[in-house]
Design a protein around this motif. Structure first.
Motif, PDB file in Angstrom:
ATOM      1  N   SER A  72     -29.581  -2.278 -38.246  1.00  6.29           N
ATOM      2  CA  SER A  72     -28.576  -3.190 -37.499  1.00  6.29           C
ATOM      3  C   SER A  72     -27.469  -3.437 -38.558  1.00  6.29           C
ATOM      4  O   SER A  72     -26.724  -4.396 -38.217  1.00  6.29           O
ATOM      5  N   GLY A  73     -27.725  -2.941 -39.653  1.00  8.84           N
ATOM      6  CA  GLY A  73     -26.532  -3.231 -40.545  1.00  8.84           C
ATOM      7  C   GLY A  73     -25.287  -2.249 -40.407  1.00  8.84           C
ATOM      8  O   GLY A  73     -25.052  -1.526 -39.793  1.00  8.84           O
ATOM      9  N   LEU A  74     -24.270  -2.351 -41.393  1.00  4.81           N
ATOM     10  CA  LEU A  74     -22.781  -1.823 -41.447  1.00  4.81           C
ATOM     11  C   LEU A  74     -23.327  -0.368 -41.395  1.00  4.81           C
ATOM     12  O   LEU A  74     -22.477   0.310 -40.507  1.00  4.81           O
ATOM     13  N   LEU A  80     -23.814   5.229 -36.048  1.00 13.00           N
ATOM     14  CA  LEU A  80     -23.771   5.264 -34.416  1.00 13.00           C
ATOM     15  C   LEU A  80     -22.372   5.911 -33.924  1.00 13.00           C
ATOM     16  O   LEU A  80     -22.489   6.554 -33.193  1.00 13.00           O
ATOM     17  N   ILE A  81     -21.363   5.145 -34.326  1.00 13.44           N
ATOM     18  CA  ILE A  81     -20.099   5.665 -33.774  1.00 13.44           C
ATOM     19  C   ILE A  81     -19.813   6.939 -34.154  1.00 13.44           C
ATOM     20  O   ILE A  81     -19.164   7.722 -33.240  1.00 13.44           O
ATOM     21  N   ILE A 104     -17.081  -2.078 -39.942  1.00 14.22           N
ATOM     22  CA  ILE A 104     -17.577  -0.788 -39.466  1.00 14.22           C
ATOM     23  C   ILE A 104     -16.582   0.322 -39.401  1.00 14.22           C
ATOM     24  O   ILE A 104     -16.897   1.683 -40.005  1.00 14.22           O
ATOM     25  N   ALA A 105     -15.416   0.234 -39.134  1.00 11.13           N
ATOM     26  CA  ALA A 105     -14.428   1.459 -39.128  1.00 11.13           C
ATOM     27  C   ALA A 105     -14.279   1.861 -40.478  1.00 11.13           C
ATOM     28  O   ALA A 105     -14.066   2.816 -40.932  1.00 11.13           O
ATOM     29  N   LEU A 106     -14.016   0.768 -41.448  1.00  7.54           N
ATOM     30  CA  LEU A 106     -13.722   1.190 -43.032  1.00  7.54           C
ATOM     31  C   LEU A 106     -14.970   1.830 -43.672  1.00  7.54           C
ATOM     32  O   LEU A 106     -14.881   2.855 -44.248  1.00  7.54           O
ATOM     33  N   ARG A 107     -16.354   1.332 -43.127  1.00  2.00           N
ATOM     34  CA  ARG A 107     -17.205   1.955 -43.526  1.00  2.00           C
ATOM     35  C   ARG A 107     -17.366   3.619 -43.247  1.00  2.00           C
ATOM     36  O   ARG A 107     -17.738   4.468 -43.882  1.00  2.00           O
ATOM     37  N   PRO A 201     -24.389  -6.924 -47.271  1.00  2.57           N
ATOM     38  CA  PRO A 201     -23.905  -6.838 -48.812  1.00  2.57           C
ATOM     39  C   PRO A 201     -22.866  -5.476 -48.621  1.00  2.57           C
ATOM     40  O   PRO A 201     -22.427  -5.517 -49.729  1.00  2.57           O
ATOM     41  N   ALA A 202     -23.114  -4.588 -47.839  1.00  2.48           N
ATOM     42  CA  ALA A 202     -22.284  -3.421 -47.780  1.00  2.48           C
ATOM     43  C   ALA A 202     -20.948  -3.754 -47.456  1.00  2.48           C
ATOM     44  O   ALA A 202     -19.841  -2.843 -48.017  1.00  2.48           O
ATOM     45  N   ILE A 203     -20.495  -4.797 -47.082  1.00  4.59           N
ATOM     46  CA  ILE A 203     -19.219  -5.241 -46.879  1.00  4.59           C
ATOM     47  C   ILE A 203     -18.461  -5.330 -48.414  1.00  4.59           C
ATOM     48  O   ILE A 203     -17.494  -4.936 -48.574  1.00  4.59           O
ATOM     49  N   ALA A 204     -19.325  -6.213 -49.154  1.00  6.13           N
ATOM     50  CA  ALA A 204     -18.575  -6.438 -50.336  1.00  6.13           C
ATOM     51  C   ALA A 204     -18.692  -5.206 -51.465  1.00  6.13           C
ATOM     52  O   ALA A 204     -18.103  -4.921 -52.046  1.00  6.13           O
TER      53      ALA A 204
END
Length: 274
Positions: A72-74, A80-81, A104-107, A201-204
Motif C-alpha cells: 500500500s506504499g508509494l 499498479l499504475i 505517485i506520479a513523481l515516483r 518515507p519514499a516521499i522524502a
C-alpha cells in the motif's frame, strides 16, 4: 461516466476514459486522498482536444480494490499504475496527480522515465512535508481503529479534510462521495493504508533524484492551501530542472475541484510542451 475494471496483478482498478485521440500522448489522471476519479470530473473535459484522458480510482479508493497485505506504499501504487498502462496499451503518457496522486506520479516518472512524457504535480506532499492534520489523525486513531470501525474513521477524515476546500458545501458533497466506499466496502484497513502512505518515507526519499527529471513538469498549487503551503511548490520547482509553477488565488488544497478551469489551463500549458 461509464468506466471499466482492469485486473492488475490481482488488484482490480477502476478507470474511465474521456476525450479523443490524435493530439499527442494520452493523459493519466490520479486523484489524492481522500478522493476518487470523481475529483477530476470538471478538469478532464477541459483538457485540449485530441488527448485521451484515463481517469483512475487508486487502489483502496472509489470502486477499486483495497490494498493486499502491506502492498500500500508509494512504490506499490506507482507499480499498479504502470501495470494499468501496460494493460491499456499505453506505452507512454503524461501523468498528472493531485495530492498523494502527485507523489505517485513523481515516483512513476523516476522509476520508469521512458513511460512518462510529461508530469503534472498538483499540491503533492514532497520532501519532508505532508498534510499534518491527517498525519495527526493517523497517529491518534491507529490503536483504536478496530473498535471505531470504518464509518467513524471516515467521519474523522471528513472533518480533517474539509478545510482543504474553498467552498465548504462543495467539499462536504465531494468528501461524502469519496468516503462512502470505506464503510460500504473497503473498510478500516484501506483508510489506515492511505493515511500511512501520506507519510511514506519514499516521499522524502525522492528529493535526491528530482534533479534528473528531464521532461516537461508543471506544478499547480492553491494559494490558500491549509495543509501544504505554496512555498513547497516553489521548492519543488527549484529542484526540478525547467519546472513551471502556477499558484491559483482563492484555491485551497483540492485545486481540481476548487478551480477546475484555472487548473485545466495550467495543465494545458504542460500538454503543449509534452
Amino acid at each position: 461516466m461509464r468506466g471499466e475494471f482492469v485486473d492488475v496483478g490481482g488488484t482490480r482498478l477502476y478507470y474511465y476514459a474521456t476525450g479523443t485521440r490524435g493530439g499527442g500522448d494520452p493523459v493519466v489522471l490520479l486523484h489524492g486522498f481522500p478522493g476518487s476519479s470523481h475529483a477530476w470530473r470538471a478538469v478532464a473535459p477541459l483538457l485540449p482536444e485530441g488527448r485521451r484522458a484515463v481517469v483512475v480510482d487508486l487502489m483502496g479508493c472509489g470502486r477499486s480494490d483495497g490494498p493486499r497485505g502491506t502492498r500500500s506504499g508509494l512504490v506499490d501504487h506507482a507499480a499498479l499504475i504502470r501495470g494499468l498502462m501496460d494493460d491499456l496499451a499505453l506505452p507512454r503518457a503524461t501523468i498528472i496527480g493531485h495530492g498523494l496522486g502527485g507523489a505517485i506520479a513523481l515516483r512513476l516518472a523516476l522509476d520508469a522515465p521512458a513511460r512518462v512524457s510529461a508530469l503534472g504535480l498538483v499540491s503533492p506532499p514532497a520532501f519532508d512535508a505532508w498534510p499534518a492534520r491527517l498525519g495527526r489523525l493517523a497517529r491518534a486513531v491507529r490503536p483504536l481503529a478496530p473498535l471505531l470501525g470504518a464509518a467513524v474513521l471516515a467521519s474523522f477524515v471528513h472533518g480533517s479534510a474539509i478545510a482543504g476546500y474553498a467552498d465548504a458545501d462543495e467539499g462536504r458533497r465531494a468528501l461524502d462521495l469519496a468516503l462512502r466506499a470505506y464503510p460500504a466496502r473497503l473498510g478500516t484497513a484501506a483508510i489506515l493504508a492511505h493515511l500511512a502512505a501520506l507519510r511514506d518515507p519514499a516521499i522524502a526519499g525522492m528529493a535526491a533524484d528530482l534533479g534528473r527529471i528531464a521532461i516537461p513538469v508543471a506544478i499547480v498549487w492553491g494559494e490558500d492551501d491549509p495543509f501544504l503551503p505554496p512555498a513547497l511548490g516553489a521548492r519543488l520547482r527549484d529542484a526540478i530542472p525547467g519546472a513551471a509553477l502556477t499558484v491559483i488565488p482563492g484555491a485551497r488544497h483540492f485545486v481540481p475541484e476548487d478551480a477546475p478551469d484555472r487548473c485545466a489551463r495550467a495543465l494545458a500549458g504542460l500538454l503543449a510542451r509534452a
